[in-house]
Design a protein around this motif. Structure first.
Motif, short mmCIF file in Angstrom:
data_model
loop_
_atom_site.label_atom_id
_atom_site.label_comp_id
_atom_site.label_asym_id
_atom_site.label_seq_id
_atom_site.Cartn_x
_atom_site.Cartn_y
_atom_site.Cartn_z
N GLY A 135 -7.34 -5.71 -1.21
CA GLY A 135 -8.40 -4.74 -1.00
C GLY A 135 -9.78 -5.39 -0.95
N LEU A 136 -10.01 -6.34 -1.84
CA LEU A 136 -11.30 -7.05 -1.83
C LEU A 136 -11.46 -7.87 -0.56
N LYS A 155 2.56 1.68 -3.38
CA LYS A 155 1.63 2.15 -4.41
C LYS A 155 1.45 3.66 -4.30
N ARG A 212 0.84 -1.21 0.00
CA ARG A 212 0.00 0.00 0.00
C ARG A 212 0.87 1.25 0.00
N GLN A 258 -12.24 -5.54 2.35
CA GLN A 258 -13.63 -5.10 2.40
C GLN A 258 -14.50 -6.15 3.08
N GLU A 263 3.82 -4.96 -11.22
CA GLU A 263 2.45 -5.24 -11.68
C GLU A 263 1.83 -6.35 -10.84
N LEU A 274 0.77 -4.82 -7.64
CA LEU A 274 -0.47 -4.05 -7.79
C LEU A 274 -1.69 -4.97 -7.84
N GLU A 275 -1.58 -6.07 -8.58
CA GLU A 275 -2.70 -7.03 -8.66
C GLU A 275 -2.95 -7.66 -7.29
N THR A 276 -1.89 -8.02 -6.59
CA THR A 276 -2.03 -8.59 -5.25
C THR A 276 -2.68 -7.57 -4.32
N LEU A 277 -2.30 -6.32 -4.44
CA LEU A 277 -2.89 -5.27 -3.60
C LEU A 277 -4.38 -5.11 -3.90
N ARG A 278 -4.78 -5.24 -5.15
CA ARG A 278 -6.21 -5.19 -5.50
C ARG A 278 -6.96 -6.35 -4.83
N GLU A 279 -6.36 -7.53 -4.87
CA GLU A 279 -6.99 -8.70 -4.23
C GLU A 279 -7.05 -8.52 -2.72
#
Length: 168
Positions: free
Chosen positions: A109-110, A47, A44, A113, A99, A102-107
């Motif tokens: 984040g989900l 990023k 995080r 939540q 990259e 970043l994809e791991t960070l998106r996962e």
């Protein structure tokens, strides 16, 4: 309020109890991604602030740069972040999220939540807002850095690492 023993009516105990439970539950959720909460926080930060020197990252996390070396080794080996020599100072490594990071960070984040919803499921939307506001006030009063988990300060010193902490 019973001040002789922690438990019902003791805000400090309840904050510790719920906080520890929440931290452990979050760690379990993200373990499937082969990351730890420390990795998640660093991703995080990278990023938001890439590139950073190891020393700059350590300062943002409030820890000594040498404590980051082993974690950064793991992250680099996992393809989540890279260290690149600085063009202006050969003693300094600059950190950048990849990259895959970043994809791991998106996962993450989900999963976060879902984690946040599960931890606060017993509260209404208004109660969640009130709790958040109260906790932010307590954190500020205690001098905690917004968005930085104080657990970084208790990370063990590096064991063996193939890279040294930068000297900048």
């Amino acid at each position: 309020m019973n001040s002789s023993a922690p438990g019902k009516g003791s805000p400090a105990f309840l904050l510790t109890q719920v906080g520890t439970h929440a931290a452990q539950a979050f760690a379990k959720r993200i373990a499937a991604l082969s990351v730890t909460p420390a990795h998640a926080g660093i991703l995080r930060m990278l990023k938001m602030h890439s590139p950073l020197s190891q020393r700059e990252l350590a300062a943002k996390l409030g820890i000594h740069a040498s404590r980051l070396v082993a974690i950064l080794d793991e992250m680099e080996e996992g393809g989540l972040a890279v260290r690149e020599p600085s063009a202006t100072d050969r003693r300094v490594y600059l950190l950048r999220i990849t990259e895959k990071g970043l994809e791991t960070l998106r996962e993450i984040g989900l999963l976060y939540q879902a984690h946040n919803a599960a931890i606060t499921a017993a509260l209404s939307d208004g109660e969640r807002e009130t709790l958040t506001s109260l906790l932010e006030r307590i954190a500020a009063d205690q001098g905690l850095v917004p968005g930085v988990h104080p657990g970084y300060q208790s990370l063990p010193a590096k064991v063996h690492s193939r890279r040294k902490a930068d000297t900048s």
